[in-house]
Design a protein around this motif. Structure first.
Motif, mmCIF file in Angstrom:
data_model
loop_
_atom_site.group_PDB
_atom_site.id
_atom_site.type_symbol
_atom_site.label_atom_id
_atom_site.label_comp_id
_atom_site.label_asym_id
_atom_site.label_seq_id
_atom_site.Cartn_x
_atom_site.Cartn_y
_atom_site.Cartn_z
ATOM 1 N N LEU A 31 13.693 8.324 -23.956
ATOM 2 C CA LEU A 31 13.471 9.061 -22.697
ATOM 3 C C LEU A 31 12.934 8.144 -21.602
ATOM 4 C CD1 LEU A 31 11.933 12.392 -24.043
ATOM 5 C CD2 LEU A 31 14.108 12.128 -22.824
ATOM 6 N N ALA A 32 12.011 7.284 -21.968
ATOM 7 C CA ALA A 32 11.457 6.340 -20.987
ATOM 8 C C ALA A 32 12.536 5.413 -20.467
ATOM 9 C CB ALA A 32 10.322 5.541 -21.626
ATOM 10 N N SER A 33 13.422 4.991 -21.329
ATOM 11 C CA SER A 33 14.508 4.105 -20.927
ATOM 12 C C SER A 33 15.484 4.811 -19.980
ATOM 13 C CB SER A 33 15.247 3.604 -22.166
ATOM 14 O OG SER A 33 16.347 2.832 -21.807
ATOM 15 N N GLN A 34 15.843 6.040 -20.322
ATOM 16 C CA GLN A 34 16.791 6.801 -19.495
ATOM 17 C C GLN A 34 16.213 7.157 -18.130
ATOM 18 O OE1 GLN A 34 17.776 10.165 -21.921
ATOM 19 N NE2 GLN A 34 19.520 9.121 -22.895
ATOM 20 N N ASN A 35 14.908 7.406 -18.070
ATOM 21 C CA ASN A 35 14.277 7.840 -16.821
ATOM 22 C C ASN A 35 13.545 6.724 -16.080
ATOM 23 O OD1 ASN A 35 14.837 10.779 -16.894
ATOM 24 N ND2 ASN A 35 13.741 10.621 -18.842
ATOM 25 N N ASN A 36 13.713 5.489 -16.555
ATOM 26 C CA ASN A 36 13.046 4.335 -15.940
ATOM 27 C C ASN A 36 11.531 4.497 -15.859
ATOM 28 O OD1 ASN A 36 15.407 2.799 -15.517
ATOM 29 N ND2 ASN A 36 15.889 4.043 -13.707
ATOM 30 N N TRP A 37 10.952 5.112 -16.886
ATOM 31 C CA TRP A 37 9.506 5.247 -16.953
ATOM 32 C C TRP A 37 8.916 3.939 -17.470
ATOM 33 C CZ3 TRP A 37 9.727 10.350 -20.207
ATOM 34 C CH2 TRP A 37 10.144 11.410 -19.386
ATOM 35 N N PRO A 38 7.756 3.562 -16.976
ATOM 36 C CA PRO A 38 7.135 2.345 -17.516
ATOM 37 C C PRO A 38 6.565 2.618 -18.910
ATOM 38 C CG PRO A 38 5.694 3.358 -15.897
ATOM 39 C CD PRO A 38 6.984 4.142 -15.879
ATOM 40 N N LEU A 39 6.655 1.638 -19.785
ATOM 41 C CA LEU A 39 6.068 1.734 -21.125
ATOM 42 C C LEU A 39 4.915 0.755 -21.219
ATOM 43 C CD1 LEU A 39 9.146 1.920 -23.516
ATOM 44 C CD2 LEU A 39 7.508 3.710 -23.008
ATOM 45 N N LEU A 40 3.793 1.229 -21.720
ATOM 46 C CA LEU A 40 2.619 0.389 -21.894
ATOM 47 C C LEU A 40 2.209 0.412 -23.356
ATOM 48 C CD1 LEU A 40 0.582 1.646 -18.808
ATOM 49 C CD2 LEU A 40 2.029 -0.370 -18.940
ATOM 50 N N GLN A 41 1.605 -0.650 -23.798
ATOM 51 C CA GLN A 41 1.115 -0.736 -25.174
ATOM 52 C C GLN A 41 -0.375 -1.013 -25.123
ATOM 53 O OE1 GLN A 41 2.949 -3.755 -27.606
ATOM 54 N NE2 GLN A 41 1.137 -3.894 -28.881
ATOM 55 N N LEU A 42 -1.114 -0.441 -26.060
ATOM 56 C CA LEU A 42 -2.532 -0.741 -26.152
ATOM 57 C C LEU A 42 -2.955 -0.753 -27.604
ATOM 58 C CD1 LEU A 42 -4.703 2.123 -26.299
ATOM 59 C CD2 LEU A 42 -2.875 2.604 -24.689
ATOM 60 N N ASP A 43 -4.005 -1.463 -27.859
ATOM 61 C CA ASP A 43 -4.560 -1.556 -29.202
ATOM 62 C C ASP A 43 -5.850 -0.752 -29.211
ATOM 63 O OD1 ASP A 43 -4.709 -2.309 -31.797
ATOM 64 O OD2 ASP A 43 -5.130 -4.417 -31.422
ATOM 65 N N VAL A 44 -5.911 0.299 -30.006
ATOM 66 C CA VAL A 44 -7.081 1.170 -30.040
ATOM 67 C C VAL A 44 -8.020 0.683 -31.139
ATOM 68 C CG1 VAL A 44 -7.893 3.524 -30.384
ATOM 69 C CG2 VAL A 44 -5.732 3.114 -29.212
ATOM 70 N N TYR A 45 -9.221 0.336 -30.757
ATOM 71 C CA TYR A 45 -10.217 -0.100 -31.728
ATOM 72 C C TYR A 45 -11.004 1.097 -32.223
ATOM 73 C CZ TYR A 45 -9.301 -4.750 -29.904
ATOM 74 O OH TYR A 45 -8.682 -5.901 -29.515
ATOM 75 N N ASN A 46 -11.164 1.190 -33.493
ATOM 76 C CA ASN A 46 -11.982 2.236 -34.114
ATOM 77 C C ASN A 46 -11.542 3.638 -33.739
ATOM 78 O OD1 ASN A 46 -13.959 -0.214 -33.356
ATOM 79 N ND2 ASN A 46 -14.329 0.499 -35.419
ATOM 80 N N ALA A 47 -10.245 3.879 -33.700
ATOM 81 C CA ALA A 47 -9.731 5.192 -33.304
ATOM 82 C C ALA A 47 -10.208 6.292 -34.237
ATOM 83 C CB ALA A 47 -8.208 5.167 -33.264
ATOM 84 N N PHE A 48 -10.360 5.978 -35.537
ATOM 85 C CA PHE A 48 -10.761 7.001 -36.503
ATOM 86 C C PHE A 48 -12.164 7.521 -36.244
ATOM 87 C CE2 PHE A 48 -12.454 3.131 -38.213
ATOM 88 C CZ PHE A 48 -13.640 3.501 -38.801
ATOM 89 N N LEU A 49 -12.944 6.822 -35.440
ATOM 90 C CA LEU A 49 -14.326 7.231 -35.194
ATOM 91 C C LEU A 49 -14.419 8.459 -34.294
ATOM 92 C CD1 LEU A 49 -15.947 3.741 -34.624
ATOM 93 C CD2 LEU A 49 -15.938 5.125 -36.690
ATOM 94 N N GLN A 50 -13.308 8.873 -33.716
ATOM 95 C CA GLN A 50 -13.346 9.981 -32.767
ATOM 96 C C GLN A 50 -13.304 11.343 -33.448
ATOM 97 O OE1 GLN A 50 -14.107 8.949 -29.775
ATOM 98 N NE2 GLN A 50 -13.850 6.873 -30.550
ATOM 99 N N GLY A 51 -13.076 11.381 -34.736
ATOM 100 C CA GLY A 51 -13.013 12.654 -35.453
ATOM 101 C C GLY A 51 -14.395 13.165 -35.821
ATOM 102 N N ASP A 52 -14.476 14.465 -36.048
ATOM 103 C CA ASP A 52 -15.734 15.084 -36.469
ATOM 104 C C ASP A 52 -15.708 15.250 -37.986
ATOM 105 O OD1 ASP A 52 -16.776 15.335 -33.894
ATOM 106 O OD2 ASP A 52 -15.683 17.208 -33.567
ATOM 107 N N LEU A 53 -16.793 14.880 -38.624
ATOM 108 C CA LEU A 53 -16.919 15.001 -40.073
ATOM 109 C C LEU A 53 -17.966 16.066 -40.368
ATOM 110 C CD1 LEU A 53 -15.940 13.740 -42.718
ATOM 111 C CD2 LEU A 53 -17.850 12.150 -42.552
#
Length: 117
Positions: A81-103
């Motif tokens: 979809l991004a390719s067809q609509n000329n949307w920009p694609l960005l990449q990011l590296d998420v550090y410690n993403a699992f820490l956002q959940g509630d235990l």
């Protein structure tokens, strides 16, 4: 390894407490990975502290598990979809993403080897 421990501590991921009687601690281990730049040179060395959760027992140590992960086909559709609509694609590296959940359960983990309270 120090960077990982610092991130876990800055996010208040845990608190060091004495192990209550009758509780079993979960072990932990280090997982190492080398991240490369697109030209093949080394970008950085990563260390991730992971729990040996295979020692937990369902209904005793936890009630359910859930990890939201995008399916490969979904990612491909978004890229198409991004390719067809000329949307920009960005990449990011998420550090410690699992820490956002509630235990909601109490989980006790051994300190990683080489670290102390």
């Amino acid at each position: 390894m120090k960077q990982e421990i610092d991130a876990l501590q800055s996010n208040a991921t845990w608190e060091v407490v004495p192990l209550p009687q009758g509780k079993r601690p979960i072990g932990c281990k280090w997982v190492f990975r080398i991240k490369y730049n697109s030209d093949g040179t080394i970008e950085r060395y990563k260390a991730r502290l992971v729990a040996k959760e295979y020692s937990q027992r369902e209904g005793i140590d936890y009630q359910e598990t859930f990890s939201p992960v995008a399916k490969h086909v979904t990612v491909r559709v978004v890229i198409a979809l991004a390719s067809q609509n000329n949307w920009p694609l960005l990449q990011l590296d998420v550090y410690n993403a699992f820490l956002q959940g509630d235990l909601h359960e109490e989980v006790y983990m051994e300190l990683p080897q080489g670290f102390s309270s």
